[in-house]
Structures are given as C-alpha cells and as structure tokens.
Design a protein around this motif. Sequence first.
Motif, short mmCIF file in Angstrom:
data_model
loop_
_atom_site.label_atom_id
_atom_site.label_comp_id
_atom_site.label_asym_id
_atom_site.label_seq_id
_atom_site.Cartn_x
_atom_site.Cartn_y
_atom_site.Cartn_z
N VAL A 1 49.62 80.08 -53.25
CA VAL A 1 51.06 80.03 -52.97
C VAL A 1 51.58 78.68 -53.43
CG1 VAL A 1 52.75 79.91 -51.06
CG2 VAL A 1 50.95 81.61 -51.00
N LEU B 1 58.93 83.44 -42.77
CA LEU B 1 57.59 84.01 -42.90
C LEU B 1 56.94 84.13 -41.52
CD1 LEU B 1 55.05 84.93 -44.47
CD2 LEU B 1 54.47 82.50 -44.72
N VAL C 1 54.85 87.11 -48.51
CA VAL C 1 55.46 86.26 -49.55
C VAL C 1 55.69 87.09 -50.81
CG1 VAL C 1 55.05 84.29 -51.09
CG2 VAL C 1 54.60 84.07 -48.64
N LEU D 1 58.64 79.59 -50.61
CA LEU D 1 57.29 79.98 -50.97
C LEU D 1 57.31 81.05 -52.06
CD1 LEU D 1 55.96 80.36 -47.32
CD2 LEU D 1 55.79 78.35 -48.80
#
Length: 163
Positions: free
Chosen positions: A85, A61, A50, A99
Amino acid sequence: MPDTPYDALYDMPGHLIRRLHQISTAIFTARMAEAGIDLTSVQFAALKTVRENPGIDQATLAGLIAYDRVTIGGVVDRLVTKGLVSREVHPRDRRARVLELSPDGQTLLDRALPVAGLVQEDIVGALPAEDREPFVALLRRATEAANDSSRAPLVARKTEMIE
C-alpha cells in the motif's frame, strides 16, 4: 441462580463465538502460510477495502473494516513497509492520508482472494449445505444488531470523501 439456556459454558453464545473466532483465525493463518502469503486477516481486509475504495483515508478504512483508529495505523504501517500500500498526504487536506494499493499489493491480493474463499468454506464446511447460508445470515444479523456495542463499530462508507 435460576437456570437459563446458557448455564453450560459450551452453550454460551459468547464462548462459542470466541471459539469460532479462534478457529477461523487459525484456519486463515494456516491457509495463507500454505499459499506462501504473509498476511493477517486484518491486513487482508484492509487490502481488499483499499482496492475497493482507492484514495480512502485511514480513518474511513478503520470504520469500513470495524477496526479501531489507533490500531489501524500500525496495520497500514506494516502494509506500507511490505510495499503493498502507498500512503500519501492528501493534496487538499494535509491532515489526511490517502491509501492506494500498490502493484505488488494488487498481485498479492489477487493471490489471497481465492485462499480467503477456501477459508470461508473451511469455516462452514462441516455444516450441511442447507445450513450455511442461514448461519451466515444469522451471524450478520447478530453482528449488525450489536454493532453499536463495539469499541470499533462498523461505519458505513460516507459518500462525501475529501475531494
């Protein structure tokens, strides 16, 4: 059954890979606990990815860390709950969740990175120095060659992300 080089359990690559995975997981867990860091190896991989890909969506991801899409949701849920996050609805695609690493996530990742480096040294540390790089290269080649056989194959980052 004819003899093969893999008749003995302790010479079977699959068995050895499973054992090395057990060992690396135990080392990662112990090192992080010693440092007072509450992260699993998958959470670490997610945080690092991220940070390297701000605004990434969960599906991308999952592909970048070779984790299945269903399970990555739980990983991200735990990272969000820990305040590491943030997950927001994409402004132009309501189906996508983007994210971002939070300031606390950045701080924790900065603390975790050197520990993860020590873990890597612990894993290969018993090998002679001249064997470490070839060992990692062989692991990479074997992993890449078998990628399509995985339930969660590594997927290269797509250049066309939702903008």
